[in-house]
Write an enzyme that holds these catalytic residues in place. Structure first.
Site, PDB file in Angstrom:
ATOM      1  CG  ASN A   1     -28.020 -37.117  31.242  1.00  0.00           C
ATOM      2  OD1 ASN A   1     -27.556 -36.027  31.535  1.00  0.00           O
ATOM      3  ND2 ASN A   1     -27.315 -38.038  30.622  1.00  0.00           N
TER       4      ASN A   1
ATOM      5  N   PRO B   1     -27.292 -36.486  37.246  1.00  0.00           N
ATOM      6  CG  PRO B   1     -29.045 -35.650  38.517  1.00  0.00           C
ATOM      7  CD  PRO B   1     -28.762 -36.464  37.306  1.00  0.00           C
ATOM      8  CG  LEU B   2     -25.150 -39.170  42.874  1.00  0.00           C
ATOM      9  CD1 LEU B   2     -24.784 -38.105  43.903  1.00  0.00           C
ATOM     10  CD2 LEU B   2     -25.905 -40.319  43.527  1.00  0.00           C
TER      11      LEU B   2
ATOM     12  CB  THR C   1     -24.951 -29.631  20.362  1.00  0.00           C
ATOM     13  OG1 THR C   1     -24.404 -30.947  20.511  1.00  0.00           O
ATOM     14  CG2 THR C   1     -24.107 -28.864  19.359  1.00  0.00           C
TER      15      THR C   1
ATOM     16  CB  THR D   1     -26.782 -25.830  26.327  1.00  0.00           C
ATOM     17  OG1 THR D   1     -28.182 -26.110  26.351  1.00  0.00           O
ATOM     18  CG2 THR D   1     -26.393 -25.103  27.599  1.00  0.00           C
ATOM     19  N   GLY D   2     -24.194 -25.654  24.503  1.00  0.00           N
ATOM     20  CA  GLY D   2     -22.750 -25.473  24.385  1.00  0.00           C
ATOM     21  C   GLY D   2     -22.393 -24.268  23.535  1.00  0.00           C
TER      22      GLY D   2
ATOM     23  CD  GLU E   1     -18.728 -35.845  28.446  1.00  0.00           C
ATOM     24  OE1 GLU E   1     -19.546 -36.748  28.673  1.00  0.00           O
ATOM     25  OE2 GLU E   1     -17.609 -35.780  28.989  1.00  0.00           O
ATOM     26  CG  LEU E   2     -21.243 -29.863  23.920  1.00  0.00           C
ATOM     27  CD1 LEU E   2     -21.092 -28.905  22.761  1.00  0.00           C
ATOM     28  CD2 LEU E   2     -21.908 -29.189  25.109  1.00  0.00           C
TER      29      LEU E   2
ATOM     30  CB  VAL F   1     -26.856 -42.201  28.035  1.00  0.00           C
ATOM     31  CG1 VAL F   1     -25.381 -42.308  28.375  1.00  0.00           C
ATOM     32  CG2 VAL F   1     -27.706 -42.902  29.082  1.00  0.00           C
ATOM     33  CB  CYS F   2     -23.923 -37.558  26.300  1.00  0.00           C
ATOM     34  SG  CYS F   2     -22.643 -38.155  27.423  1.00  0.00           S
TER      35      CYS F   2
END
Length: 515
Positions: free
Chosen positions: A188, A190-191, A266, A268-269, A286-287, A319-320
């Protein structure tokens, strides 16, 4: 709109319309390779790069082989163990990091266009926010590299108890680089996120194997090339491309990795943490989030409406820390709710490469379907009502979702509890400060929270109530993402931020005789 180019699609065909959108030279590599030990590796499997605005495939990348992942870890391990970067004086490391920042700024418009093409976010927002923060991350890291220091402490127990007759103990504590870092990055942002993580790790003296997200490899691949040109020694930053289930899994189970850093979902975490346990590898996570934006009746309501809209819909809600739950004091509920819906309805929706666009496509059609599913299930169950969901312009592809405001959301329903990660805002009223706190803390997440009030005492009191790592008062996003970041809680993970996240403290105890 950007000028034309004629990049060939990954399947060998040319997508209609692709040539009218991408200017010549925007995509400088096809396919994008791995970066291993300062060289490009091209042994992997060809995979398409999809433009979410059009669904076309104008380029491709190579998914790393198992041998290439192994070579990347070897290159990082060798560069760290030989000290080519970690033993370089801080001011010299700072020169490289500042050169990278300058190079990003010099090529800002191309990086913004690449990020828009790669992820679907509006190019103007990418330029103003993502590229700015990417460059700032390297400048900030350069400053830290120049000034990093430890501390010295005296022992507090009676010196006469020590052998030697009355010495004292002086403890010198100094930060050391965490070692070889496996950096798993999100699609979301990456840069921006990748720059913040990579710059911090480099400032600490670490070596890195970074895995860009499989759905957005372009800007991070370009960043890796840029860092080499800025003077980063070969092997200090390595990039391996491909799916998390193969490339990522191999990385996080390699015993030569000293730290795993994940920014992602989450679920994936949990998988990363379980895999890391095999080697007892430290993990920073950071999830996800389900951040509440709480508006009290005494707030500046115009300010609150503007921020609530921005918090929910910037970057299409992908955005998280998105303010995806809007809690409004009952006496001003209708005014604020309809104000946000009206503001959202006016947001320009369209091609990510159009400078006027605010709401671009989501990362892909599958994710857009997932987001739409949350809305349809909530409405079918009677868990919410549509307050605002403007009709999309004609001709947009299936990855687009309108900025949607849902009111009267039932507490405890799926929409109120789960991270949607799209342009969907769930609003509900509250009657008291205590009820607002209960609702705000009533999910499994603990990443971020916001309160709007003119009452300073209430602001501090409610900040103390919120069970999350970062609290905003009368704003939602911190102006500088390199500072002021809190540590996530609950299902939002656990991690430190900045350069400290990539260091470990060594204590050296020195016996000092007094005479």
């Amino acid at each position: 709109m950007c000028a034309a180019t004629s990049e060939q699609a990954a399947d060998g065909s040319r997508g209609a319309g692709a040539g009218s959108r991408l200017r010549p030279g925007l995509l400088r590599t096809d396919p994008y390779p791995q970066l291993i030990g300062g060289r490009e590796a091209t042994g992997g499997t060809l995979r398409p790069i999809t433009d979410p605005s059009t669904g076309l495939r104008p380029a491709s990348y190579l998914a790393a082989t198992a041998e290439e992942v192994d070579e990347a870890v070897t290159a990082a391990r060798t560069s760290f163990d030989t000290g080519v970067w970690r033993r370089m004086p801080g001011p010299r490391r700072a020169e490289v990091l500042e050169a990278a920042a300058a190079a990003i700024r010099a090529d800002a418009r191309r990086f913004a266009a690449l990020e828009a093409f790669d992820t679907g976010k509006g190019v103007s927002g990418a330029l103003a926010n993502d590229v700015y923060e990417a460059a700032n991350a390297f400048s900030y890291a350069a400053a830290v590299a120049r000034t990093a220091h430890g501390d010295a402490r005296r022992a507090t127990f009676p010196p006469e108890l020590l052998p030697g007759g009355g010495p004292r103990i002086l403890t010198v504590r100094e930060p050391e680089p965490a070692g070889v870092v496996a950096e798993l990055l999100p699609w979301n942002g990456p840069l921006m996120t990748g720059s913040q993580r990579i710059a911090s790790a480099l400032a600490a003296g670490c070596s890195i194997v970074a895995k860009p997200p499989a759905d957005a490899v372009v800007t991070l691949s370009e960043l890796g090339r840029l860092l080499g040109e800025a003077g980063l020694p070969p092997g200090v930053l390595n990039l391996v491309l491909g799916p998390g289930g193969t490339v990522g899994e191999q990385l996080i189970t390699d015993p030569r990795i000293d730290l795993i850093s994940l920014t992602g979902g989450t679920g994936t975490g949990r998988r990363v943490m379980a895999a890391a346990a095999r080697n007892l590898t430290p993990v920073h996570l950071e999830l996800g989030g389900k951040s509440p934006v709480v508006v009290f009746a005494d707030a500046d309501l115009e300010q609150a409406v503007g921020w609530a809209m921005m918090a929910a819909f910037v970057n299409m809600g992908e955005v998280c820390v998105a303010g995806s739950r809007l809690l409004i004091e009952e006496s001003v509920y209708e005014e604020v709710l309809h104000g946000v819906a009206e503001a959202a309805a006016g947001l320009p929706v369209g091609d990510a490469l159009d400078p006027e666009t605010f709401i671009g496509p989501l990362i892909n059609e599958a994710h857009a379907d997932r987001v739409r599913g949350f809305v349809s299930r909530a409405l079918a169950a009677g868990d919410a009502e549509v307050i605002g969901s403007p009709k999309l312009p004609e001709g947009l592809g299936p990855a687009f979702v309108a900025p949607t405001v849902l009111g009267g959301v039932r507490r405890g329903c799926e929409l109120e509890q789960q991270e949607v990660f799209g342009p969907v805002l769930a609003a509900m009223p509250f009657r008291s400060e205590a009820e607002a706190g209960e609702i705000a803390n009533g999910t499994s997440y603990g990443l971020n929270g916001t309160v709007f009030t003119r009452d300073l005492e209430r602001a501090f009191r409610f900040a103390d109530t919120l069970d999350c790592g970062e609290v905003n008062v009368n704003c939602h996003f911190a102006p500088d993402m390199n500072g002021g970041r809190g540590e996530p809680r609950k299902a939002s993970g656990f991690s430190r931020t900045g350069v400290d996240a990539y260091t470990r403290v060594k204590a050296v105890n020195i016996q000092v005789h007094s005479g």
